[in-house]
Design a protein around this motif. Structure first.
Motif, PDB file in Angstrom:
ATOM      1  N   GLU A  90       0.818  -1.214   0.000  1.00  0.00           N
ATOM      2  CA  GLU A  90       0.000   0.000   0.000  1.00  0.00           C
ATOM      3  C   GLU A  90       0.853   1.265   0.000  1.00  0.00           C
ATOM      4  N   GLU A  91       1.878   1.285   0.880  1.00  0.00           N
ATOM      5  CA  GLU A  91       2.648   2.515   1.089  1.00  0.00           C
ATOM      6  C   GLU A  91       3.702   2.761   0.020  1.00  0.00           C
ATOM      7  N   SER A  92       4.205   1.674  -0.583  1.00  0.00           N
ATOM      8  CA  SER A  92       5.333   1.827  -1.515  1.00  0.00           C
ATOM      9  C   SER A  92       4.973   2.669  -2.725  1.00  0.00           C
ATOM     10  N   VAL A  93       3.694   2.685  -3.067  1.00  0.00           N
ATOM     11  CA  VAL A  93       3.273   3.416  -4.262  1.00  0.00           C
ATOM     12  C   VAL A  93       3.499   4.917  -4.097  1.00  0.00           C
ATOM     13  N   ARG A  94       3.268   5.434  -2.861  1.00  0.00           N
ATOM     14  CA  ARG A  94       3.317   6.896  -2.716  1.00  0.00           C
ATOM     15  C   ARG A  94       4.426   7.407  -1.787  1.00  0.00           C
ATOM     16  N   SER A  95       5.065   6.521  -1.033  1.00  0.00           N
ATOM     17  CA  SER A  95       6.032   7.024  -0.041  1.00  0.00           C
ATOM     18  C   SER A  95       7.460   6.694  -0.439  1.00  0.00           C
ATOM     19  N   HIS A  96       8.398   7.463   0.118  1.00  0.00           N
ATOM     20  CA  HIS A  96       9.818   7.127  -0.063  1.00  0.00           C
ATOM     21  C   HIS A  96      10.078   5.792   0.641  1.00  0.00           C
ATOM     22  N   PRO A  97      10.878   4.916   0.036  1.00  0.00           N
ATOM     23  CA  PRO A  97      11.145   3.615   0.657  1.00  0.00           C
ATOM     24  C   PRO A  97      11.637   3.695   2.104  1.00  0.00           C
ATOM     25  N   MET A  98      12.306   4.800   2.497  1.00  0.00           N
ATOM     26  CA  MET A  98      12.748   4.901   3.893  1.00  0.00           C
ATOM     27  C   MET A  98      11.548   5.069   4.827  1.00  0.00           C
ATOM     28  N   ALA A 140      11.252  -6.512  -0.485  1.00  0.00           N
ATOM     29  CA  ALA A 140       9.828  -6.432  -0.847  1.00  0.00           C
ATOM     30  C   ALA A 140       9.450  -5.021  -1.281  1.00  0.00           C
ATOM     31  N   ILE A 141      10.024  -4.010  -0.631  1.00  0.00           N
ATOM     32  CA  ILE A 141       9.739  -2.628  -1.060  1.00  0.00           C
ATOM     33  C   ILE A 141      10.173  -2.460  -2.518  1.00  0.00           C
ATOM     34  N   GLY A 142      11.390  -2.940  -2.829  1.00  0.00           N
ATOM     35  CA  GLY A 142      11.904  -2.816  -4.194  1.00  0.00           C
ATOM     36  C   GLY A 142      10.981  -3.484  -5.200  1.00  0.00           C
ATOM     37  N   ARG A 143      10.444  -4.631  -4.818  1.00  0.00           N
ATOM     38  CA  ARG A 143       9.620  -5.391  -5.757  1.00  0.00           C
ATOM     39  C   ARG A 143       8.199  -4.816  -5.863  1.00  0.00           C
ATOM     40  N   LEU A 144       7.589  -4.555  -4.714  1.00  0.00           N
ATOM     41  CA  LEU A 144       6.168  -4.184  -4.722  1.00  0.00           C
ATOM     42  C   LEU A 144       5.939  -2.761  -5.226  1.00  0.00           C
ATOM     43  N   ARG A 145       6.935  -1.884  -5.079  1.00  0.00           N
ATOM     44  CA  ARG A 145       6.714  -0.500  -5.537  1.00  0.00           C
ATOM     45  C   ARG A 145       6.632  -0.428  -7.059  1.00  0.00           C
ATOM     46  N   SER A 146       7.131  -1.466  -7.731  1.00  0.00           N
ATOM     47  CA  SER A 146       6.986  -1.454  -9.193  1.00  0.00           C
ATOM     48  C   SER A 146       5.803  -2.324  -9.633  1.00  0.00           C
ATOM     49  N   GLY A 147       4.912  -2.638  -8.672  1.00  0.00           N
ATOM     50  CA  GLY A 147       3.661  -3.311  -9.010  1.00  0.00           C
ATOM     51  C   GLY A 147       3.795  -4.818  -9.230  1.00  0.00           C
TER      52      GLY A 147
END
Ligand code: ACO
Length: 383
Positions: A90-98, A140-147
């Protein structure tokens, strides 16, 4: 404040010792770094991230059977609760990974029955969980933020190797896995830097380990600390071509802009970690494509900065300067550089917290008050 003698201020707490520690020695004059007495050069050459994590937490290199057991424990802890995966998605789409990392690590406490158990045993167990799961969260952040779909961890793989697998969905080359592992060893610990100090400040209130390392993550994000790596790469990309480097650096210095990846509060000489990463970069500068170009710009910028500020002001490359081209080579996007740093620093933060809690004392420095005194409250209608 007439009549009062001004106490000596230690701005930025520079030069202040606040505790004893047997975890890490940073020799800022000679440019040397030791984890638990072992030089960073030897650890980078012979050890790996899982073994270094054991060393930092326990103070000794493991025996073969201790290492096997520790690797097994670490690998068993890689899975993430579904709700945490949901937060990341949910968050990775709009937030900085940190920000996502900070949220996910803090939320992990809800899934740990011992989150508030303060015994040394429970804190050691939580450290292993945090080191292990931080790697999975960053991947997971790296993977999920690109859908893309979440990839479950693979307990047969080493820590860095598994992170790349979870990020890309395919097993990485042994070269990429080894390089990332080496980068993680170099970033695993660095004494009482800003993020470790804020971890300890939080832990010293007898808060829990999840809250303490969340403080560390929040502090690491800043561009004067871990956040410099992402900006240093952006600078190399802005320079575009090696022949533009001199003009860019001179313009930055004339305009009093900080060149990211240079300078350090403790090292007044070459950062030994940067020296090791520079060697990798020399090889990359012989490759082709963007990495070669970035490596060549970085090597030119390094030479110029040392000529301009190295000997005169003690401003030398730090660990954040050369990491960008290496991460690009491994296939890690810039927004993940600082989260990678955080996942690498997790053993250092945890080791310091475990050590500090052995003789814990609340940290509470003083500010010298220079404001007004004795003012009378003025009601709103009369202001
Ligand atoms: N580029 C240009 N000039 C610099 C740089 C730099 N990167 N770093 C320091 N200077 C200059 C300052 O302008 C100052 O000059 P002055 O005396 O003429 O005013 C002098 O060097 C001393 O700088 P300070 O900020 O007082 O030194 P401090 O010890 O507080 O700074 C810091 C350390 C914050 C890391 C600084 O060097 C910096 O901003 N570097 C860039 C950011 C960076 O790379 N951070 C990562 C550090 S490593 C890590 O945290 C993992």
């Amino acid at each position: 404040m007439a009549g009062k003698t001004m106490p000596e201020l230690h701005l930025g707490l520079e030069g202040i010792y606040f505790a004893e520690s047997s975890i890490c020695k940073v020799d800022g004059t000679k440019g040397r770094l030791y984890y638990r007495g072992y030089s960073i050069g030897e650890l980078a050459g012979y050890s790996d991230f899982e073994e270094v994590s054991y060393l930092l937490l326990h103070g000794e290199l493991p025996t073969r059977s201790q290492l096997i057991a520790f690797r097994r424990r670490m690998r068993a802890e890689r899975t993430l609760p579904n709700k945490i995966i949901g937060i990341i998605e949910e968050e990775s789409v709009r937030s900085h990974p940190m920000h996502v990392l900070l949220t996910a690590v803090a939320a992990l406490a809800a899934y740990d029955k011992e989150a508030d158990v303060a015994s040394p045993r429970a804190n050691m167990e939580k450290s292993i969980r945090l080191i292990s799961k931080a790697g999975s969260i960053v991947a997971a952040i790296g993977r999920l933020r690109s859908g893309k779909q979440y990839v479950r961890p693979d307990a047969r793989l080493g820590h860095a190797e598994n992170m790349l697998y979870m990020m890309n969905g395919t097993r990485p080359s042994s070269n990429a896995a080894r390089l990332l592992d080496l980068m993680m060893v170099l970033h695993a610990e660095h004494s009482s830097n800003a993020s470790t100090f804020s971890t300890i400040v939080t832990g010293a209130t007898l808060s829990d380990l999840y809250s303490a390392v969340a403080s560390g993550i929040a502090t690491l994000k800043g561009p004067l600390h871990g956040g410099a790596d992402e900006r240093a790469l952006q600078m190399l990309r802005d320079i575009k071509r090696p022949e533009n480097t001199e003009r860019y650096i001179d313009e930055a210095l004339q305009n009093k802009r900080r060149v990211m990846g240079f300078g350090h509060r403790v090292y007044k000489t070459y950062d030994p970690r940067a020296r090791i990463i520079r060697k990798i970069l020399l090889d990359l500068s012989l490759e082709s494509g963007e990495v070669k170009n970035l490596a060549q710009i970085a090597l030119r910028a390094e030479k110029l900065m040392i000529e301009r500020l190295g000997r005169s002001k003690g401003i030398w490359p730090n660990v954040d300067f050369f990491t960008g081209p290496v991460y690009v080579h491994i296939g890690i996007i810039p927004a993940l550089f600082t989260p990678m740093f955080a996942a690498s620093r997790m053993p250092g933060w945890c080791a310091h917290m475990l050590e500090y809690w052995e003789h814990s004392r609340l940290i509470r420095p003083l500010e010298y008050y220079t404001g007004q005194a004795g003012r009378r409250y003025v009601p709103l209608g009369r202001r």
